[in-house]
Design a protein around this motif. Sequence first.
Motif, PDB file in Angstrom:
ATOM      1  N   LEU A  24      40.545  40.546  38.241  1.00 12.84           N
ATOM      2  CA  LEU A  24      39.189  42.221  38.502  1.00 12.84           C
ATOM      3  C   LEU A  24      39.074  41.964  39.935  1.00 12.84           C
ATOM      4  O   LEU A  24      39.686  43.003  40.566  1.00 12.84           O
ATOM      5  CB  LEU A  24      38.920  43.204  37.869  1.00 12.84           C
ATOM      6  N   LEU A  25      37.778  41.373  40.281  1.00  8.93           N
ATOM      7  CA  LEU A  25      37.512  40.251  41.244  1.00  8.93           C
ATOM      8  C   LEU A  25      38.726  40.086  42.070  1.00  8.93           C
ATOM      9  O   LEU A  25      38.815  40.324  43.481  1.00  8.93           O
ATOM     10  CB  LEU A  25      36.386  39.981  41.496  1.00  8.93           C
ATOM     11  N   PHE A  26      39.761  39.171  41.923  1.00  7.29           N
ATOM     12  CA  PHE A  26      40.386  39.031  42.495  1.00  7.29           C
ATOM     13  C   PHE A  26      41.443  40.705  43.163  1.00  7.29           C
ATOM     14  O   PHE A  26      42.324  40.261  44.158  1.00  7.29           O
ATOM     15  CB  PHE A  26      41.868  38.002  41.842  1.00  7.29           C
ATOM     16  N   LEU A  27      42.444  40.875  41.804  1.00  8.27           N
ATOM     17  CA  LEU A  27      42.572  42.358  42.890  1.00  8.27           C
ATOM     18  C   LEU A  27      41.745  43.115  42.844  1.00  8.27           C
ATOM     19  O   LEU A  27      42.874  43.303  43.835  1.00  8.27           O
ATOM     20  CB  LEU A  27      43.172  42.653  41.310  1.00  8.27           C
ATOM     21  N   PHE A  28      40.400  43.464  43.577  1.00 11.37           N
ATOM     22  CA  PHE A  28      39.987  43.655  44.504  1.00 11.37           C
ATOM     23  C   PHE A  28      39.963  42.807  45.688  1.00 11.37           C
ATOM     24  O   PHE A  28      40.630  43.960  47.032  1.00 11.37           O
ATOM     25  CB  PHE A  28      38.852  43.856  44.314  1.00 11.37           C
ATOM     26  N   ALA A  29      39.905  41.915  45.730  1.00 11.96           N
ATOM     27  CA  ALA A  29      40.118  41.095  46.820  1.00 11.96           C
ATOM     28  C   ALA A  29      41.851  41.135  47.349  1.00 11.96           C
ATOM     29  O   ALA A  29      41.504  41.387  48.531  1.00 11.96           O
ATOM     30  CB  ALA A  29      39.972  39.686  46.400  1.00 11.96           C
ATOM     31  N   PHE A  30      42.178  41.050  46.864  1.00 11.59           N
ATOM     32  CA  PHE A  30      43.961  41.423  47.203  1.00 11.59           C
ATOM     33  C   PHE A  30      44.018  42.867  47.461  1.00 11.59           C
ATOM     34  O   PHE A  30      44.582  42.441  48.830  1.00 11.59           O
ATOM     35  CB  PHE A  30      44.931  41.413  45.614  1.00 11.59           C
ATOM     36  N   LEU A  31      43.381  44.192  46.927  1.00 11.51           N
ATOM     37  CA  LEU A  31      44.013  45.149  47.673  1.00 11.51           C
ATOM     38  C   LEU A  31      42.943  45.681  48.495  1.00 11.51           C
ATOM     39  O   LEU A  31      43.460  45.976  49.717  1.00 11.51           O
ATOM     40  CB  LEU A  31      43.493  45.870  46.497  1.00 11.51           C
ATOM     41  N   MET A  32      41.997  45.011  48.828  1.00 13.36           N
ATOM     42  CA  MET A  32      40.629  45.192  50.097  1.00 13.36           C
ATOM     43  C   MET A  32      41.708  44.199  51.862  1.00 13.36           C
ATOM     44  O   MET A  32      41.180  44.342  52.292  1.00 13.36           O
ATOM     45  CB  MET A  32      39.588  45.128  49.471  1.00 13.36           C
ATOM     46  N   SER A  33      41.496  42.783  51.209  1.00 17.76           N
ATOM     47  CA  SER A  33      41.709  41.901  52.186  1.00 17.76           C
ATOM     48  C   SER A  33      42.917  43.058  53.461  1.00 17.76           C
ATOM     49  O   SER A  33      44.658  42.959  53.046  1.00 17.76           O
ATOM     50  CB  SER A  33      42.674  40.656  51.728  1.00 17.76           C
ATOM     51  N   ASP A  34      43.174  42.476  54.636  1.00 20.32           N
ATOM     52  CA  ASP A  34      44.358  43.350  55.931  1.00 20.32           C
ATOM     53  C   ASP A  34      45.279  42.207  55.603  1.00 20.32           C
ATOM     54  O   ASP A  34      46.245  41.884  56.570  1.00 20.32           O
ATOM     55  CB  ASP A  34      43.452  43.539  56.756  1.00 20.32           C
ATOM     56  N   ASP A  35      44.730  40.324  55.629  1.00 18.97           N
ATOM     57  CA  ASP A  35      45.335  39.715  56.200  1.00 18.97           C
ATOM     58  C   ASP A  35      45.596  38.756  54.955  1.00 18.97           C
ATOM     59  O   ASP A  35      45.963  38.636  53.971  1.00 18.97           O
ATOM     60  CB  ASP A  35      44.265  37.918  56.539  1.00 18.97           C
ATOM     61  N   ASN A  36      46.538  38.448  55.630  1.00 18.81           N
ATOM     62  CA  ASN A  36      48.103  37.823  54.630  1.00 18.81           C
ATOM     63  C   ASN A  36      48.027  36.639  54.407  1.00 18.81           C
ATOM     64  O   ASN A  36      47.602  36.358  52.712  1.00 18.81           O
ATOM     65  CB  ASN A  36      49.618  37.704  54.478  1.00 18.81           C
ATOM     66  N   ALA A  37      46.821  35.289  54.905  1.00 20.56           N
ATOM     67  CA  ALA A  37      46.267  34.094  54.250  1.00 20.56           C
ATOM     68  C   ALA A  37      45.459  34.599  53.264  1.00 20.56           C
ATOM     69  O   ALA A  37      45.469  33.555  52.175  1.00 20.56           O
ATOM     70  CB  ALA A  37      46.080  33.639  55.367  1.00 20.56           C
ATOM     71  N   PRO A  41      46.506  34.125  48.029  1.00 20.09           N
ATOM     72  CA  PRO A  41      46.132  33.444  47.067  1.00 20.09           C
ATOM     73  C   PRO A  41      45.604  34.577  46.223  1.00 20.09           C
ATOM     74  O   PRO A  41      45.345  34.089  44.851  1.00 20.09           O
ATOM     75  CB  PRO A  41      44.665  32.603  47.842  1.00 20.09           C
ATOM     76  N   ALA A  42      44.956  35.317  46.851  1.00 19.33           N
ATOM     77  CA  ALA A  42      44.028  36.376  46.009  1.00 19.33           C
ATOM     78  C   ALA A  42      44.763  36.943  44.464  1.00 19.33           C
ATOM     79  O   ALA A  42      44.742  36.815  43.549  1.00 19.33           O
ATOM     80  CB  ALA A  42      43.995  37.298  46.781  1.00 19.33           C
ATOM     81  N   PHE A  43      46.288  37.585  45.297  1.00 18.56           N
ATOM     82  CA  PHE A  43      47.093  37.671  44.390  1.00 18.56           C
ATOM     83  C   PHE A  43      47.455  36.426  43.063  1.00 18.56           C
ATOM     84  O   PHE A  43      47.507  37.113  41.737  1.00 18.56           O
ATOM     85  CB  PHE A  43      48.394  38.515  44.670  1.00 18.56           C
ATOM     86  N   ASN A  44      48.172  35.550  43.240  1.00 17.48           N
ATOM     87  CA  ASN A  44      48.459  34.252  42.682  1.00 17.48           C
ATOM     88  C   ASN A  44      47.283  34.255  42.337  1.00 17.48           C
ATOM     89  O   ASN A  44      47.811  33.962  40.408  1.00 17.48           O
ATOM     90  CB  ASN A  44      48.130  33.038  43.249  1.00 17.48           C
ATOM     91  N   TRP A  45      45.899  34.292  41.830  1.00 17.25           N
ATOM     92  CA  TRP A  45      44.907  33.953  41.023  1.00 17.25           C
ATOM     93  C   TRP A  45      44.838  34.722  39.910  1.00 17.25           C
ATOM     94  O   TRP A  45      44.159  35.182  38.928  1.00 17.25           O
ATOM     95  CB  TRP A  45      43.476  33.501  41.484  1.00 17.25           C
ATOM     96  N   PHE A  46      44.896  36.291  41.072  1.00 13.82           N
ATOM     97  CA  PHE A  46      44.623  37.186  39.750  1.00 13.82           C
ATOM     98  C   PHE A  46      45.520  37.260  39.325  1.00 13.82           C
ATOM     99  O   PHE A  46      45.846  37.341  37.334  1.00 13.82           O
ATOM    100  CB  PHE A  46      45.160  39.080  40.449  1.00 13.82           C
TER     101      PHE A  46
END
Length: 70
Positions: A24-37, A41-46
Motif C-alpha cells: 500500500l505504501l508503493f501504491l501511494f507512491a504510484f498515485l502521488m508521483s508525477d514523474d514516470n521514472a 517502479p512503484a507500480f511494479n513493486w506494488f
Amino acid sequence: MTVWQFYLFILPIGLGIMTLAASLLFLFAFLMSDDNATRLPAFNWFKRLIIVAFLLLSIGLFMTFGHFWN
C-alpha cells in the motif's frame, strides 16, 4: 500441538499483513508521483508485493484454520 508450532502456523499471516502494508505504501507512491521514472517502479513493486501478500495470507489462513477445523 506445541506453542512453537502454533507460532509457525500464524507467522505467514503476520508476514502477509506486513507485506500488504508495504504494497500500500508503493501504491501511494504510484498515485502521488508525477514523474514516470518513479511511477513505473512503484507500480511494479506494488504488483509484486500484493501478490506475495495474498499468497502469504492464503497459506497462513489455510494452515491455521485447516489445523483447528480437523
